[in-house]
Write a protein that holds these residues in place. Structure first.
Motif, PDB file in Angstrom:
ATOM      1  N   GLU A 174      -4.943  -1.621  -8.252  1.00 13.62           N
ATOM      2  CA  GLU A 174      -6.136  -2.394  -7.849  1.00 13.62           C
ATOM      3  C   GLU A 174      -7.125  -1.593  -7.031  1.00 13.62           C
ATOM      4  OE1 GLU A 174      -4.778  -5.889  -5.886  1.00 13.62           O
ATOM      5  OE2 GLU A 174      -3.925  -6.733  -7.732  1.00 13.62           O
ATOM      6  N   MET A 175      -6.598  -0.656  -6.191  1.00 13.82           N
ATOM      7  CA  MET A 175      -7.523   0.014  -5.284  1.00 13.82           C
ATOM      8  C   MET A 175      -7.050   1.427  -4.995  1.00 13.82           C
ATOM      9  SD  MET A 175      -8.691  -1.176  -1.485  1.00 13.82           S
ATOM     10  CE  MET A 175      -7.221  -0.597  -0.683  1.00 13.82           C
ATOM     11  N   VAL A 176      -8.007   2.369  -5.010  1.00 17.14           N
ATOM     12  CA  VAL A 176      -7.723   3.737  -4.566  1.00 17.14           C
ATOM     13  C   VAL A 176      -8.749   4.070  -3.486  1.00 17.14           C
ATOM     14  CG1 VAL A 176      -7.604   6.166  -5.214  1.00 17.14           C
ATOM     15  CG2 VAL A 176      -6.832   4.392  -6.822  1.00 17.14           C
ATOM     16  N   ALA A 177      -8.258   4.395  -2.309  1.00 18.35           N
ATOM     17  CA  ALA A 177      -9.207   4.687  -1.221  1.00 18.35           C
ATOM     18  C   ALA A 177      -8.591   5.677  -0.261  1.00 18.35           C
ATOM     19  CB  ALA A 177      -9.554   3.396  -0.471  1.00 18.35           C
ATOM     20  N   ALA A 178      -9.451   6.399   0.470  1.00 17.99           N
ATOM     21  CA  ALA A 178      -8.963   7.301   1.518  1.00 17.99           C
ATOM     22  C   ALA A 178      -8.705   6.476   2.769  1.00 17.99           C
ATOM     23  CB  ALA A 178      -9.997   8.377   1.799  1.00 17.99           C
ATOM     24  N   PRO A 179      -7.475   6.528   3.333  1.00 15.33           N
ATOM     25  CA  PRO A 179      -7.211   5.708   4.526  1.00 15.33           C
ATOM     26  C   PRO A 179      -8.002   6.246   5.713  1.00 15.33           C
ATOM     27  CG  PRO A 179      -5.368   7.172   4.103  1.00 15.33           C
ATOM     28  CD  PRO A 179      -6.323   7.366   2.979  1.00 15.33           C
ATOM     29  N   LYS A 180      -8.550   5.307   6.514  1.00 11.61           N
ATOM     30  CA  LYS A 180      -9.319   5.719   7.689  1.00 11.61           C
ATOM     31  C   LYS A 180      -8.404   5.701   8.897  1.00 11.61           C
ATOM     32  CE  LYS A 180     -13.848   4.070   6.319  1.00 11.61           C
ATOM     33  NZ  LYS A 180     -14.421   2.736   6.232  1.00 11.61           N
ATOM     34  N   ALA A 181      -8.550   6.762   9.729  1.00  7.85           N
ATOM     35  CA  ALA A 181      -7.852   6.720  11.008  1.00  7.85           C
ATOM     36  C   ALA A 181      -8.606   5.731  11.886  1.00  7.85           C
ATOM     37  CB  ALA A 181      -7.848   8.096  11.652  1.00  7.85           C
ATOM     38  N   ARG A 182      -7.886   4.985  12.716  1.00 10.24           N
ATOM     39  CA  ARG A 182      -8.603   4.069  13.617  1.00 10.24           C
ATOM     40  C   ARG A 182      -9.220   4.873  14.741  1.00 10.24           C
ATOM     41  NH1 ARG A 182      -4.803  -1.147  14.348  1.00 10.24           N
ATOM     42  NH2 ARG A 182      -5.931  -1.258  16.314  1.00 10.24           N
ATOM     43  N   LEU A 183     -10.483   4.535  15.031  1.00  7.92           N
ATOM     44  CA  LEU A 183     -11.220   5.313  16.020  1.00  7.92           C
ATOM     45  C   LEU A 183     -10.537   5.280  17.389  1.00  7.92           C
ATOM     46  CD1 LEU A 183     -13.640   7.077  16.249  1.00  7.92           C
ATOM     47  CD2 LEU A 183     -15.035   5.084  16.818  1.00  7.92           C
ATOM     48  N   ASP A 184      -9.985   4.128  17.724  1.00  8.31           N
ATOM     49  CA  ASP A 184      -9.346   4.050  19.048  1.00  8.31           C
ATOM     50  C   ASP A 184      -8.135   4.972  19.135  1.00  8.31           C
ATOM     51  OD1 ASP A 184      -7.875   2.512  17.355  1.00  8.31           O
ATOM     52  OD2 ASP A 184      -7.652   0.797  18.709  1.00  8.31           O
ATOM     53  N   ALA A 225       0.858  -1.186   0.000  1.00  8.04           N
ATOM     54  CA  ALA A 225       0.000   0.000   0.000  1.00  8.04           C
ATOM     55  C   ALA A 225       0.890   1.230   0.000  1.00  8.04           C
ATOM     56  CB  ALA A 225      -0.908  -0.010   1.220  1.00  8.04           C
ATOM     57  N   LEU A 226       0.566   2.207  -0.859  1.00  5.86           N
ATOM     58  CA  LEU A 226       1.344   3.458  -0.915  1.00  5.86           C
ATOM     59  C   LEU A 226       0.473   4.565  -0.372  1.00  5.86           C
ATOM     60  CD1 LEU A 226       2.529   3.032  -4.624  1.00  5.86           C
ATOM     61  CD2 LEU A 226       3.766   2.322  -2.564  1.00  5.86           C
ATOM     62  N   LEU A 227       1.041   5.437   0.423  1.00  3.52           N
ATOM     63  CA  LEU A 227       0.255   6.514   0.997  1.00  3.52           C
ATOM     64  C   LEU A 227       0.788   7.845   0.474  1.00  3.52           C
ATOM     65  CD1 LEU A 227      -2.082   6.144   2.908  1.00  3.52           C
ATOM     66  CD2 LEU A 227      -0.566   6.764   4.804  1.00  3.52           C
ATOM     67  N   VAL A 228      -0.066   8.635  -0.251  1.00  2.30           N
ATOM     68  CA  VAL A 228       0.353   9.931  -0.827  1.00  2.30           C
ATOM     69  C   VAL A 228      -0.744  10.946  -0.546  1.00  2.30           C
ATOM     70  CG1 VAL A 228       1.779   8.984  -2.680  1.00  2.30           C
ATOM     71  CG2 VAL A 228      -0.696   9.272  -3.046  1.00  2.30           C
ATOM     72  N   PRO A 229      -0.435  12.265  -0.605  1.00  2.00           N
ATOM     73  CA  PRO A 229      -1.496  13.276  -0.511  1.00  2.00           C
ATOM     74  C   PRO A 229      -2.497  13.045  -1.637  1.00  2.00           C
ATOM     75  CG  PRO A 229       0.662  14.305  -0.373  1.00  2.00           C
ATOM     76  CD  PRO A 229       0.898  12.881  -0.750  1.00  2.00           C
ATOM     77  N   THR A 230      -3.758  13.404  -1.428  1.00  2.00           N
ATOM     78  CA  THR A 230      -4.804  13.146  -2.411  1.00  2.00           C
ATOM     79  C   THR A 230      -4.446  13.785  -3.770  1.00  2.00           C
ATOM     80  OG1 THR A 230      -6.361  13.204  -0.603  1.00  2.00           O
ATOM     81  CG2 THR A 230      -7.286  13.313  -2.835  1.00  2.00           C
ATOM     82  N   LEU A 231      -4.484  12.982  -4.855  1.00  2.00           N
ATOM     83  CA  LEU A 231      -4.065  13.445  -6.190  1.00  2.00           C
ATOM     84  C   LEU A 231      -5.269  13.955  -6.977  1.00  2.00           C
ATOM     85  CD1 LEU A 231      -1.756  10.416  -7.123  1.00  2.00           C
ATOM     86  CD2 LEU A 231      -1.045  12.632  -6.229  1.00  2.00           C
ATOM     87  N   PRO A 232      -5.081  14.972  -7.811  1.00  2.00           N
ATOM     88  CA  PRO A 232      -6.152  15.383  -8.747  1.00  2.00           C
ATOM     89  C   PRO A 232      -6.438  14.233  -9.699  1.00  2.00           C
ATOM     90  CG  PRO A 232      -4.304  16.940  -8.740  1.00  2.00           C
ATOM     91  CD  PRO A 232      -3.873  15.779  -7.955  1.00  2.00           C
ATOM     92  N   ALA A 233      -7.660  14.197 -10.256  1.00  2.00           N
ATOM     93  CA  ALA A 233      -8.091  13.085 -11.112  1.00  2.00           C
ATOM     94  C   ALA A 233      -7.139  12.860 -12.286  1.00  2.00           C
ATOM     95  CB  ALA A 233      -9.510  13.367 -11.629  1.00  2.00           C
ATOM     96  N   ALA A 234      -6.621  13.964 -12.884  1.00  2.00           N
ATOM     97  CA  ALA A 234      -5.759  13.844 -14.048  1.00  2.00           C
ATOM     98  C   ALA A 234      -4.461  13.141 -13.684  1.00  2.00           C
ATOM     99  CB  ALA A 234      -5.476  15.240 -14.616  1.00  2.00           C
ATOM    100  N   GLU A 235      -3.878  13.545 -12.557  1.00  2.00           N
ATOM    101  CA  GLU A 235      -2.607  12.942 -12.135  1.00  2.00           C
ATOM    102  C   GLU A 235      -2.766  11.474 -11.802  1.00  2.00           C
ATOM    103  OE1 GLU A 235      -0.553  15.203  -9.110  1.00  2.00           O
ATOM    104  OE2 GLU A 235      -0.903  17.068 -10.251  1.00  2.00           O
TER     105      GLU A 235
END
Ligand SMILES: Nc1ncnc2c1ncn2[C@@H]1O[C@H](COP(=O)(O)OP(=O)(O)O)[C@@H](O)[C@H]1O
Ligand SMILES: [Mg+2]
Lengths: 290, 259, 279
Positions: free
Chosen positions: A269-279, A243-253
């Motif tokens: 395979e997957m693009v998603a916003a990482p969730k902080a764990r509630l705990d 998994a690679l973590l980067v600042p949110t990219l514009p659609a074109a990039e």
């Protein structure tokens, strides 16, 4: 002395071989098999997680390790000493699930009582008692009666009595059950510091996520049977994915990146916003206030 | 399962074996205790049953029930209720025969109060003929003597019981010879009062057996301590002189005190 | 390879001490003690009659009645409660997870309970002696002629009676502990404890029945009761003699050894049974 050290090196902290426990359920000698031909080996210095749903036989297994229950069949050793011997209990500290202690004692009296049973005496005794009470963070409440303690405080005083006599093996049965996240985090920290001191820790839980962070190895039980056993990293890590973590990219990039990957024969395979764990959020909030 | 049955067997066997040995060991103490306490015998325990006593026996509160019955006896006594008083006297002395006090007082009540009550019930001292009155006294006096005989089984060495027996024989039964004998027996017991010995002599004289009375007092006098006023050495010597005069004993045969 | 953990009197003492401490901090047991003391002191004001010796006998009987009654209630409930509190609070788990012999646990419990019973008997006996002595002095002042009968109270007998009561309670505690060692509930233990108390007081009847003979079955049953249960009537042998002659000390000594014998057997069996208990 030499032979003892030698024995320690060869014998694991815990060894269970073909352990079976049947409970008779009263009517017509009907048997309930709580633990079914269990083989386990816990090496010294490990943090070992015993996982499984409620009623899968975790507590029963622990009681057999401590000689509180007699196995129906099989064998069980602690540092090479059979659990049926009193000697096997010298190197063990035990925190039972939802502990409930002598209500009429203060925290300090309780820890002192267990320390003396564990063989401490003299000047070392008072010092050690104060030390473990400080370790579990109960110094302020040490001279209050246990009947006034909250659930989390009970758990912590339970930990104090479990470690007070310098055992090499700690057996913690659901140490974080019913405890708030702050308390659970403190307990986790304590377990890690015990591991750093070279202690062996056997910990049970039915909350699998919690265990993941601290255990070296886990075993999963279901209806008394061992379903899976192995090193945590091997079990949960997937070597063929990253998994690679980067600042949110514009659609074109993002489109560009996808194309770049495809040009090299890979797929995104997957693009998603990482969730902080509630705990974690909870801990950050409460932690900041302190 | 198998080991549980085995444990039970072991428990029973070891309790029985140890209990048999321990029972043997403590047997002499038990025998002595039991002789002193008739309430520990099956027959009398059964006899007392049905009076709320069985329950008390269970817990070992015999003495306390005896005390309570004694207090109840006084209530019946004040009401001059003869049957109730008699029953309670019997119950108290059955439950706790150890205090001589219970025996002495029950005998006194039987000997002196009961005939008076019976006379009153029959019409009073003026209405009832002297013969009937004497009969009542005779009957109750004998009942009281039986009570004292029972007491003596538990307190064979009690001078007080013999003195009480003598008093009843003398006052209610008018039995001079019997009373004299009882005083003599009282005098044979440890810590007997000196008056018992003097009264034995006195009653012999009154029964017309002056020679025996003199012989008794002559034998008694040297045994009396001189340093105890209650022993009444001079009084006894005075009686000896009286009897010698009465029997006209020659001067050279008279008693010569050693001191 | 490992050094052995041998039976330790130090740990036994610790467990005994903890048992006493737990009992001492419960208001219920203090209440029973205060109630017993109140009865002994109150017996003085209950006196209906003023006859000297019988009044003192009445006071003494009250004292021993109170000691027997409250003592038995205290010992049976305390034994059951202090044992089952360990099971129900699961403190027995943490305790036996330390290097502790089960025999140490049972003996520690027994010693703690015997100590509690001892404190109870001592307090009641001392109170009783105080009450008897003050009343005796009063009676001797008001009725000096009564002194001719000799001393009213044999204080050595009062002390013997207190010691014997304590021994009886200790035997009762050992038997109740034996029941608790295998019983599943506290209620069962308490009820059985009271049954043992009653059977112990009637044991002598079984002795008689055995001696009288009879059917094979009857003899077997009565013989079983007559040997397996202690004769509690023996422990009352000094109670009634406080106004009479002093009890021979060897009687007391023999009964004490008798009690120790039963305590030993009952505790030993409790250990055997507790070792098999699944916790
Ligand atoms: N003393 C007992 N008697 C009968 N059954 C028991 C006893 N203790 C546990 N069990 C049963 O054994 C099974 C395993 O229980 P346990 O070891 O407590 O599970 P876990 O700790 O994993 O939740 C359960 O089905 C439970 O009901
Ligand atoms: Mg469990």
């Amino acid at each position: 002395m030499a032979t003892e050290q030698h024995a320690d090196r060869v014998s694991p902290a815990l060894e269970l071989r073909g352990l079976i426990k049947d409970f008779s359920t009263g009517l017509r000698g009907l048997k309930l098999r709580a633990v079914d031909r269990l083989d386990l080996r816990v090496e010294a210095g490990q943090v070992y997680g015993l996982l499984g749903p409620n009623g899968s036989g975790k507590s029963t297994t622990i009681k057999m390790i401590l000689g509180l229950l007699a196995p129906t069949a099989g064998h069980c050793e602690v540092f090479g000493v059979a659990s049926t011997c009193v000697e096997a209990r010298r190197e063990v500290g035990y925190l039972p699930e939802s502990p409930y202690f002598y209500r009429y004692l203060t925290g300090r009296e309780l820890v002192r009582f267990y320390a003396e049973l564990g063989g401490l005496h003299g000047k070392a005794l008072a010092e050690r008692v104060a030390e473990v009470i400080a370790t579990v963070g109960l110094t302020a409440a040490a001279d209050r009666r246990i009947e006034t303690y909250s659930k989390g405080m009970l758990q912590r005083i339970g930990l104090a009595q479990a470690i007070v006599h310098h055992p090499r093996l700690l057996i913690l049965d659901e140490p974080t059950a019913g405890v708030d996240p702050v308390g659970a985090a403190a307990i986790t920290e304590l377990i890690l510091s015990l591991k750093a001191q070279g202690k062996t820790v056997l910990i049970t839980s039915h909350l699998l996520g919690q265990i993941e962070d601290i255990c070296d190895r886990v075993a999963i039980l279901d209806r008394g049977r061992l379903m899976l056993e192995g090193a945590v990293r091997e079990l949960v890590g997937r070597a063929d994915r990253q998994a690679l973590l980067v600042p949110t990219l514009p659609a074109a990039e993002l489109q560009e990146l996808r194309a770049w990957l495809e040009s090299r024969g890979h797929t995104l395979e997957m693009v998603a916003a990482p969730k902080a764990r509630l705990d974690q959020i909870f801990l950050d909030c409460v932690g900041k206030k302190k | 399962m198998k080991s549980k049955g085995l444990t039970l067997l072991l428990a029973i066997v070891s309790l029985v074996v140890a209990g048999a040995g321990l029972g043997k060991f403590v047997e002499p103490v038990w025998r002595a205790t039991r002789e002193a306490e008739p309430a520990l015998r099956l027959d009398s325990a059964a006899a007392a049953a049905g009076q709320g006593v069985t329950l008390a026996l269970l817990g070992g509160f015999r003495a306390l029930v005896a005390d309570a019955s004694w207090v109840r006896m006084y209530v019946a006594w004040e009401a001059r209720d003869l049957p109730a008083t008699e029953t309670l006297l019997g119950l108290v002395t059955t439950l706790d025969p150890r205090p001589v006090y219970f025996w002495l007082n029950s005998a006194r009540i039987m000997a002196y109060d009961f005939p008076a009550w019976r006379i009153e019930t029959a019409g009073g001292f003026t209405a009832v003929s002297p013969a009937i009155q004497a009969k009542f006294k005779q009957q109750q006096g004998e009942a009281a003597l039986q009570q004292i005989d029972r007491a003596m089984r538990y307190h064979p060495l009690s001078a007080d019981l013999w003195v009480e027996r003598a008093n009843i024989q003398l006052n209610q039964l008018k039995d001079l010879a019997g009373a004299a004998e009882s005083y003599r027996r009282a005098w044979q017991q440890p810590r007997a009062p000196y008056f018992a010995a003097r009264l034995h002599g006195e009653l012999l004289r009154r029964a017309g057996r002056s020679a025996e009375a003199l012989a008794w007092l002559v034998k008694l006098h040297p045994e009396l301590p001189t340093n105890d006023e209650g022993a009444g050495g001079p009084v006894v010597l005075g009686r000896i002189r009286d009897l010698e005069r009465e029997l006209a004993v020659p001067a050279n045969n008279r008693y010569q005190p050693a001191r | 390879m490992m050094t052995r953990v041998t039976f330790s009197l130090r740990r036994t003492r610790l467990i005994a001490f903890n048992t006493v401490r737990e009992a001492a901090r419960q208001k219920l047991y203090g209440f029973v003690g205060v109630l017993a003391a109140a009865f002994v002191l109150g017996a003085r004001s209950l006196r209906d009659f003023n006859f000297g010796a019988p009044e003192l006998k009445f006071l003494a009987d009250c004292g021993f009645g109170v000691m027997a009654f409250f003592g038995a209630a205290l010992v049976i409930t305390a034994t059951a409660q202090l044992f089952f509190s360990e099971i129900e609070n699961r403190t027995v788990l943490t305790l036996l997870a330390k290097p502790v012999w089960r025999a140490e646990f049972i003996l520690g419990k027994f010693i703690g309970l015997a100590f509690v019973a001892g404190v109870f008997c001592t307090v009641v006996t001392l109170l009783l002696i105080q009450v008897l002595a003050s009343r005796e002095a009063q009676l001797l002042r008001d009725f000096p002629e009564a002194s001719g009968l000799g001393a009213f109270v044999s204080y050595s007998n009062v002390i013997f009676a207190g010691v014997l009561q304590w021994l009886k309670l200790a035997v009762l505690a050992a038997f109740t502990l034996l029941v608790a060692s295998f019983a599943q509930t506290q209620l069962f233990t308490v009820v059985t404890g009271f049954f043992i108390l009653v059977i112990g007081h009637l044991q002598y009847l079984a002795q008689d029945a055995y001696a009288r003979g009879g059917s094979w079955l009857g003899r077997g049953m009565s013989g079983l009761i007559a040997t397996a249960f202690p004769n509690f009537q023996l422990f009352a042998l000094a109670d009634g003699l406080n106004v009479g002659e002093a009890l021979p000390w060897w009687h007391v000594a023999r009964v004490a050894l008798y009690a120790l014998g039963y305590i030993g057997v009952a505790c030993g069996l409790a250990v055997v049974s507790f070792r098999q208990r699944e916790i």
